[in-house]
Write a protein that holds these residues in place. Sequence first.
Motif, PDB file in Angstrom:
ATOM      1  N   HIS A 617      31.478  56.294 -35.931  1.00 12.19           N
ATOM      2  CA  HIS A 617      30.118  56.948 -36.388  1.00 12.19           C
ATOM      3  C   HIS A 617      30.230  58.057 -37.557  1.00 12.19           C
ATOM      4  CE1 HIS A 617      25.902  57.325 -37.372  1.00 12.19           C
ATOM      5  NE2 HIS A 617      25.539  56.193 -36.433  1.00 12.19           N
ATOM      6  N   THR A 640      30.559  48.337 -35.720  1.00 12.02           N
ATOM      7  CA  THR A 640      29.774  47.249 -35.345  1.00 12.02           C
ATOM      8  C   THR A 640      30.467  46.259 -34.100  1.00 12.02           C
ATOM      9  OG1 THR A 640      30.376  45.629 -37.133  1.00 12.02           O
ATOM     10  CG2 THR A 640      28.349  46.816 -37.348  1.00 12.02           C
ATOM     11  N   ALA A 653      23.443  48.156 -33.203  1.00 13.08           N
ATOM     12  CA  ALA A 653      23.023  49.395 -33.920  1.00 13.08           C
ATOM     13  C   ALA A 653      22.672  48.475 -35.240  1.00 13.08           C
ATOM     14  CB  ALA A 653      23.672  50.480 -34.296  1.00 13.08           C
ATOM     15  N   ASP A 655      20.692  49.090 -37.763  1.00  6.02           N
ATOM     16  CA  ASP A 655      20.801  49.758 -38.965  1.00  6.02           C
ATOM     17  C   ASP A 655      21.930  50.189 -39.709  1.00  6.02           C
ATOM     18  OD1 ASP A 655      21.249  51.480 -36.966  1.00  6.02           O
ATOM     19  OD2 ASP A 655      20.794  53.206 -37.644  1.00  6.02           O
ATOM     20  N   LEU A 656      23.098  50.063 -38.658  1.00  5.31           N
ATOM     21  CA  LEU A 656      24.225  50.153 -39.256  1.00  5.31           C
ATOM     22  C   LEU A 656      24.693  48.741 -39.684  1.00  5.31           C
ATOM     23  CD1 LEU A 656      26.139  51.806 -36.143  1.00  5.31           C
ATOM     24  CD2 LEU A 656      25.473  52.983 -38.287  1.00  5.31           C
ATOM     25  N   GLU A 658      22.888  46.612 -41.129  1.00  4.72           N
ATOM     26  CA  GLU A 658      22.231  46.540 -42.700  1.00  4.72           C
ATOM     27  C   GLU A 658      23.055  47.637 -43.539  1.00  4.72           C
ATOM     28  OE1 GLU A 658      17.740  46.728 -44.079  1.00  4.72           O
ATOM     29  OE2 GLU A 658      18.141  47.279 -42.305  1.00  4.72           O
ATOM     30  N   ARG A 659      23.311  48.671 -43.291  1.00  6.11           N
ATOM     31  CA  ARG A 659      24.164  49.604 -44.154  1.00  6.11           C
ATOM     32  C   ARG A 659      25.454  48.997 -44.503  1.00  6.11           C
ATOM     33  NH1 ARG A 659      24.668  52.702 -48.566  1.00  6.11           N
ATOM     34  NH2 ARG A 659      26.490  54.044 -48.163  1.00  6.11           N
ATOM     35  N   GLU A 662      25.101  46.356 -47.097  1.00  2.00           N
ATOM     36  CA  GLU A 662      24.692  47.002 -48.399  1.00  2.00           C
ATOM     37  C   GLU A 662      26.093  47.502 -49.114  1.00  2.00           C
ATOM     38  OE1 GLU A 662      22.756  51.132 -49.795  1.00  2.00           O
ATOM     39  OE2 GLU A 662      21.813  50.264 -48.105  1.00  2.00           O
ATOM     40  N   ARG A 680      23.586  40.536 -37.746  1.00  2.00           N
ATOM     41  CA  ARG A 680      22.166  40.846 -37.621  1.00  2.00           C
ATOM     42  C   ARG A 680      21.170  39.772 -37.049  1.00  2.00           C
ATOM     43  NH1 ARG A 680      20.140  43.137 -42.966  1.00  2.00           N
ATOM     44  NH2 ARG A 680      18.187  43.130 -41.792  1.00  2.00           N
TER      45      ARG A 680
END
Length: 971
Positions: A617, A640, A653, A655-656, A658-659, A662, A680
Amino acid sequence: MGAGGSLRLDVLGPLRIQRDGVELDAGPPQQALLLTVLLAHAGSPISTTDLADLIWAGDDAPASALNIIQKYVGALRRLLEPELPARESGSYLRRRGDGYVFDATTAMLDVLEFRDLLDKAQQASGVAALDLVVQALSLWRGPSLDALNAEFVGACLTAADLAVPLGRAERVLDALRLAASIAPRNADVRERLRTLAVPTVNGLVGRAEEIVVLRQAVESAVAGATAVVVVEGEPGAGKTRVLQETAIEAARSGALVVWGRCLEGDGTPSMWPWVQVVGALLDSLPPEARQRGLDSELGRLVEAHRDVLAAPILPDSGAQFRLFERTVAVVAQVADQVPVVLMIDDMQWADVASLQMFGHLTARLPGRTVIVGALRDRAPAPGSELARILAAVSRMPGHRRIRLGPLGPAEVAELVRREIGRTPGDAAVRSIHERTAGNPYFVQELSRLLAAGGDIATVPSTVRDVVRDRVAGLGDGTRELLQVAALIGRDVDLALLARAAGLDVQTCLDQLEPMEALGLLEPVPDNPFFARFPHDLVRESVADTTPSRRAARLHLRVADALEQPERASEPVAERLAHHLWAAGPLAEPARTAGALVRAGRRATTKSAFEAAEWQLHSAANVARAAGLAELELSALSELTAVVGMRSGYVGSALDLLERAEEVARALGREREAADFLFSRWAAHSQGIQLDRAGRLARRLRIQGEASADPVVRAYGLHSWGIHQWDVGDIGEAYRYLSQSNRTVVDELTNREDDPLRHDLQLLSPVMLALMTALSGDLAGACALLDSIEAAAGDDSYAITVWAAFAVTVAAVSGDPAQAMRAAARGIAADPDLTFLFLGSYQRLARCWARAVTGDDPAGAAAEAEGIIAAALLDPPRSGVATWYGLLAEMWLSAGMTAAAAAALDRADWFLETCGQRYPEGLLLLVRARVMLASGRPVADVRRVAEQARELSAERGAHLFTRRAEELLATL
């Protein structure tokens, strides 16, 4: 063997000759010496000239020396073989050229037995090697010839070097003392004796009761029981010293003592105490057993350069559990041979994974094992994880908790007397007791000031103040060298310190001398390459007084020293990452982020997932802030996977993910972006969050239809097919999964290295087999499952995946024989439940098969209920409603209709709450059977069975349609 009967010759000490247990006289001193020399060189001829020189050493040999030697030889032949004819050479003492040779067997001559045992020890390791050397040393009864004495001294040094790492010093002390008496000027022997001569319990002040409690714990292990002891106290209370004294007594009682020392600082490698413990335990095993241990998960823990395990999409959430179980197994393996005492010191510094290992081991402690943990109860106070582990340990049988309190005035007086060599005055004792509050370490520090002529009234009030005063007297260069050492850790690699300080080693050592004189650093007795802070409080005090900007600069210098080529083979990943992180903006972001990623990988190999998660992280954050998209993506990819291994994709996680998707899209990485989107979706699908899973599955399907990449297409088909299965449309699920499987078979023919794609290759055919069965083609499903099983070979994960779906097909189709066979194979491939999520299905199916075939159905149902609670409820996992329905069948087989109805109610609740509707027809069928067994009207039972038939036919679940028709035919 000659005609002289059973002959035994001992030369390791005064010469001794025995025949049939009766001792014989060797004759005149020179004759006895001649035999001793020949025995010492057994098997090797010695010329008469050399014999004369040895017999008449320091004197001129007489002219008749040859005749005298021949006379002695004749007399010895008659002594050894009384029935030997005159002028015959006999079986032992033979003429060879111009000299003589003594031929003997290992069984008759102690020196040959001694050498044979030493040769065998060279082929062994750990306790096995030590046992052989100690056995060889036990043959010695006293001094012998100089050449033999030298062999004995060398063997003693070897024994000491083997014993120290194993904590078995007491086994070699007597032999070392004999060696010291034989060779009083031998510096190596004196050094080993000094290292091993640790003070006994009598050297402790005010801790007699605590030692008694610990002694009783060790005695219980020697007797075959177990014990868990936690020793706590403030910094400086003497916790480590108490453990050391206990270790000495335990070793003397025949136990194997193994230490795991936790170190302060984020740079400490994760799982460090267990790296030490498991490494020592493996080293105590015979070579073959040790290698088997290294080939298992334990090798990833103790060997620094193992590759990181890939995390599957249905992740290896049991990886840490398996490592912990392997550790329990190796402790048990060693304890079968010798009582084991594990000393885990400074637990307040342990990382989360190390504490979890401690908790797991204490809960499953093998017989003949004691585990002793020591920790501070303040500065720092126990963290939440440590507090949780201690609370769990306190509920275990055989647990004892010892608090080391302050010393009283009388005890302080005695400790001061021992430190300064004279009885202190009452006023001095009162002053020291008040200022130290009875803290033993601080008492010793103030005693040093008193011994040096200091005024007790003017000394500082805390250990930190003492340290600050001492540091203030150092020159700038020496002070900075000490600060660098404090950042390195309590144990300081001198070569690393010199490089970080920009000094040659000799200059560095010269500058350390005043620190040693002040008690700030001290040499390590058994390791000349390291220095050590005498107590954590000293190191902490130095580090705390280092200005933050200077500390950042010094951290960077330590990092630079760690990265120098001569350290390339050392396991420095986690330490390097810590120092670069602590250097902040002084270090290049790419360098820091890269080091943090490597550290995260290393922590992952040891199942230290919390540490790995923090490192990865941090790497992602550093890379993102610096605009390093490639590095950020690498960190997020690793992160992940770690989250998946730690808690399964249900706990990912999101949000990770998704990031990461991206970033991958921004870099033009379509396939990697699809990987993260697929992860996800898997997280939501596995967690039965079907609204979110459906949206993501639709996105994957649309992207796949528009993509030329077979992986992206397969993701879309597979996710959409499983989503249709989740919502209960078996016909559509079969159609999409058939296409997905063809894509996987046709275009992903090779096993993919990427864990997601490899799992897709495994999951696509088994999901298709399940859909084939649910569609009503059981023969086709079984044929497909047979081919999958054959292809799995001995790959434990592939077998686990196959077995999870094979048992599900068998259970929902009512085939207990096939369920039992598939469960047995799956469990045999993964007996330690490495793959917790998938492995639970096999164990549930085994319970179901037992119950429906009448094998203790109530017991099997109770066991299954426990498995569901442990593996499928928190959070809810895919299949929970199905297995509650099958649990109802188990209770029904036991004749417990109320329990069966309650299990069905739970199944219906999960069906309605989570929306995973594929088992709905099965649940209605079981409901009808429970109603029938409960005496409900047949018309009501028929109505529910017909509902099951119609619903299943509408959704394409023809397996349940047929089973409903079979039930209706019996009504």
